[in-house]
Design an enzyme around this catalytic site. Structure first.
Site, PDB file in Angstrom:
ATOM      1  N   VAL A 142       7.526   5.489  22.460  1.00 49.62           N
ATOM      2  CA  VAL A 142       6.327   6.536  22.606  1.00 49.62           C
ATOM      3  C   VAL A 142       5.530   5.622  23.970  1.00 49.62           C
ATOM      4  CG1 VAL A 142       4.101   7.488  22.024  1.00 49.62           C
ATOM      5  CG2 VAL A 142       6.142   7.285  20.251  1.00 49.62           C
TER       6      VAL A 142
ATOM      7  N   TRP B 139       3.119  -1.493  17.581  1.00 55.32           N
ATOM      8  CA  TRP B 139       3.694  -2.686  18.364  1.00 55.32           C
ATOM      9  C   TRP B 139       5.028  -2.908  18.478  1.00 55.32           C
ATOM     10  CZ3 TRP B 139       1.702  -2.214  13.559  1.00 55.32           C
ATOM     11  CH2 TRP B 139       2.597  -2.804  12.638  1.00 55.32           C
TER      12      TRP B 139
ATOM     13  N   LEU C 168       0.769  -1.111   0.061  1.00 51.31           N
ATOM     14  CA  LEU C 168      -0.069  -0.138  -0.019  1.00 51.31           C
ATOM     15  C   LEU C 168       0.870   1.296   0.051  1.00 51.31           C
ATOM     16  CD1 LEU C 168      -2.603  -0.998   2.553  1.00 51.31           C
ATOM     17  CD2 LEU C 168      -3.102  -0.943   0.195  1.00 51.31           C
ATOM     18  N   GLY C 169       2.067   1.084   0.486  1.00 48.96           N
ATOM     19  CA  GLY C 169       2.888   2.173   0.796  1.00 48.96           C
ATOM     20  C   GLY C 169       4.308   2.079   1.410  1.00 48.96           C
TER      21      GLY C 169
ATOM     22  N   HIS D   7       5.620   7.741   9.470  1.00 43.48           N
ATOM     23  CA  HIS D   7       7.018   7.185   9.593  1.00 43.48           C
ATOM     24  C   HIS D   7       7.904   8.292   9.219  1.00 43.48           C
ATOM     25  CE1 HIS D   7       6.085   2.927  10.220  1.00 43.48           C
ATOM     26  NE2 HIS D   7       5.183   2.803   8.872  1.00 43.48           N
TER      27      HIS D   7
ATOM     28  N   ASP E 266      -8.371   1.515   6.622  1.00 41.69           N
ATOM     29  CA  ASP E 266      -8.839   2.933   6.620  1.00 41.69           C
ATOM     30  C   ASP E 266      -9.648   3.440   7.618  1.00 41.69           C
ATOM     31  OD1 ASP E 266      -6.707   3.069   4.765  1.00 41.69           O
ATOM     32  OD2 ASP E 266      -7.616   4.291   3.713  1.00 41.69           O
TER      33      ASP E 266
ATOM     34  N   HIS F 183      -0.392   7.427   7.288  1.00 40.29           N
ATOM     35  CA  HIS F 183       0.377   6.489   8.043  1.00 40.29           C
ATOM     36  C   HIS F 183       1.799   6.688   7.544  1.00 40.29           C
ATOM     37  CE1 HIS F 183       1.279   2.143   9.392  1.00 40.29           C
ATOM     38  NE2 HIS F 183       2.311   2.358   8.650  1.00 40.29           N
ATOM     39  N   GLU F 184       1.775   6.529   6.314  1.00 47.05           N
ATOM     40  CA  GLU F 184       3.400   6.703   5.893  1.00 47.05           C
ATOM     41  C   GLU F 184       4.090   8.041   6.219  1.00 47.05           C
ATOM     42  OE1 GLU F 184       4.524   4.227   4.805  1.00 47.05           O
ATOM     43  OE2 GLU F 184       2.784   3.000   4.242  1.00 47.05           O
TER      44      GLU F 184
HETATM   45  N1  ARG Z   1       1.795  -1.596   4.895  1.00 49.32           N
HETATM   46  C1  ARG Z   1       1.840   0.008   5.130  1.00 49.32           C
HETATM   47  C2  ARG Z   1       3.199   0.069   5.743  1.00 49.32           C
HETATM   48  O1  ARG Z   1       3.619  -0.558   6.702  1.00 49.32           O
HETATM   49  C3  ARG Z   1       0.763   0.857   5.543  1.00 49.32           C
HETATM   50  C4  ARG Z   1      -0.307   0.218   5.954  1.00 49.32           C
HETATM   51  C5  ARG Z   1      -1.556   1.063   5.661  1.00 49.32           C
HETATM   52  N2  ARG Z   1      -2.784   0.647   6.271  1.00 49.32           N
HETATM   53  C6  ARG Z   1      -3.823   1.236   5.898  1.00 49.32           C
HETATM   54  N3  ARG Z   1      -5.003   0.929   6.523  1.00 49.32           N
HETATM   55  N4  ARG Z   1      -4.032   2.297   5.052  1.00 49.32           N
HETATM   56  O2  ARG Z   1       3.723   1.230   6.120  1.00 49.32           O
HETATM   57 ZN    ZN Z   2       4.090   1.236   8.484  1.00 51.21          ZN
HETATM   58 CA    CA Z   3       4.498   2.607  23.438  1.00 53.28          CA
END
Ligand code: ARG
Ligand code: ZN
Ligand code: CA
Length: 319
Positions: A196, A186, A134-135, A178, A235, A174-175
């Site tokens: 955190v 986790w 996904l990214g 990062h 999402d 999400h990305e």
């Molecule tokens: N697999 C991706 C990652 O590890 C992102 C997962 C995004 N999840 C979502 N529900 N859009 O960075």
């Molecule tokens: Zn991720």
């Molecule tokens: Ca924590």
């Protein structure tokens, strides 16, 4: 926390503006996602990073006080590094039918498009990723020529080519988490540590769209924070960053920090790029075109006020 940008009084949290350039790489026409789809993603980022997403209503009461307004505002860049006007969108045909996570999309030499200066822009590549990815994001402190995030074209924005259950723009949220140094909740290990304090330990990634309390790693009574943007739910299942995650992200903007240069990006104070798109198109009428062309005029009805700065080009019918 960091204070910068404009703020009218001390109690209003200030916003940091992040100028964005979106590199659209397409092999098929479908992969050439529309401006409207890009705008829909920018809109999601501005909600999620300012705690304006309506689904904060889905945060359980015992976690509500941990939900944070990160205070980040995303705009499509309105000027490039040379100060020239831009839409903040680069479109490029590629012969690559599917990219892997080896950064080929980030270089013109390998069918992609080179990044813009990371000290002034957040680079987002949108393309077809293989293996159902996904990214992914570069890591903070990595090389400048691969800095930025990549998002699969079917998981980018909320309209156009998006496919459920990744159709609410959360892959990009999400990305970028990062990109601002966040680790999965986790800790990428069984009951691992994400550095955190206010995200509870959690045994593993969460998939789907769970409800209720899920206990792991002695995190009773409230259980896993699976509704965090840095987990792996659908999402629709992710709703928040925590205060601790905010502090970890904003720490990058401290003087000398890796994202500190963005605070003085010329593109952050210039007008944004591509103006907000709406479904409604302008309509035209020419009430007095004839018989007197010398006094002709055209009425252009702009249904959405946001379109009032749109560039208007006028051509003579004969030329
Ligand atoms: N697999 C991706 C990652 O590890 C992102 C997962 C995004 N999840 C979502 N529900 N859009 O960075
Ligand atoms: Zn991720
Ligand atoms: Ca924590």
């Amino acid at each position: 926390g960091v204070t910068s940008g404009t703020s009218s009084n001390a109690s209003t949290p200030s916003l940091i503006t992040i100028p964005v350039v979106v590199h659209v790489l397409y092999n098929t026409n479908a992969e050439n996602v529309s401006n409207q789809q890009i705008e829909s993603q920018i809109a999601v980022l501005n909600k999620d990073y300012q705690k304006l997403n309506p689904d904060t209503a889905g945060i359980p009461s015992y976690f509500v006080s941990r939900a944070a307004n990160i205070g980040l505002r995303f705009i499509l860049a309105g000027i490039d590094s040379n100060g020239n006007v831009t839409t903040g969108i680069v479109r490029k045909h590629t012969n690559v039918t599917a990219f892997s996570i080896n950064d080929d999309m980030k270089s013109s030499a390998t069918g992609g498009d080179d990044p813009w200066n990371r000290d002034e822009y957040l680079n987002i590549w949108v393309c077809n990723l293989d293996d159902g990815t996904l990214g992914y994001s570069s890591v903070v402190g990595g090389p400048s020529n691969t800095d930025g995030v990549v998002v699969q074209y079917t998981a980018f924005g909320t309209t156009g080519t998006v496919q459920a259950p990744f159709n609410l723009g959360r892959t990009c949220t999400h990305e970028i988490g990062h990109w601002f140094n966040l680790i999965h909740t986790w800790g990428d290990a069984f009951c691992g540590d994400d550095d955190v304090a206010d995200t509870p330990p959690q045994s593993q990634a969460t998939y789907g769209n769970p409800k209720g309390i899920v206990i792991s790693c002695n995190n009773a009574p409230t259980g896993n924070l699976y509704m965090d943007f840095m987990d792996f739910t659908d999402d629709a299942g992710m709703h928040m960053f925590t205060n601790g995650q905010r502090d970890r992200m904003l720490a990058l903007f401290a003087a000398g920090g890796p994202r500190y240069p963005l605070l003085s990006s010329p593109a952050a104070t210039a007008p944004p790029g591509e103006p907000a798109m709406t479904a409604a198109s302008p309509t035209f009428s020419s009430p007095s075109l004839y018989p007197n062309p010398a006094s002709s005029y055209v009425i252009i009805n702009l249904p959405d006020p946001s379109e009032i700065g749109a560039l208007l080009e006028v051509y003579n019918q004969m030329g």
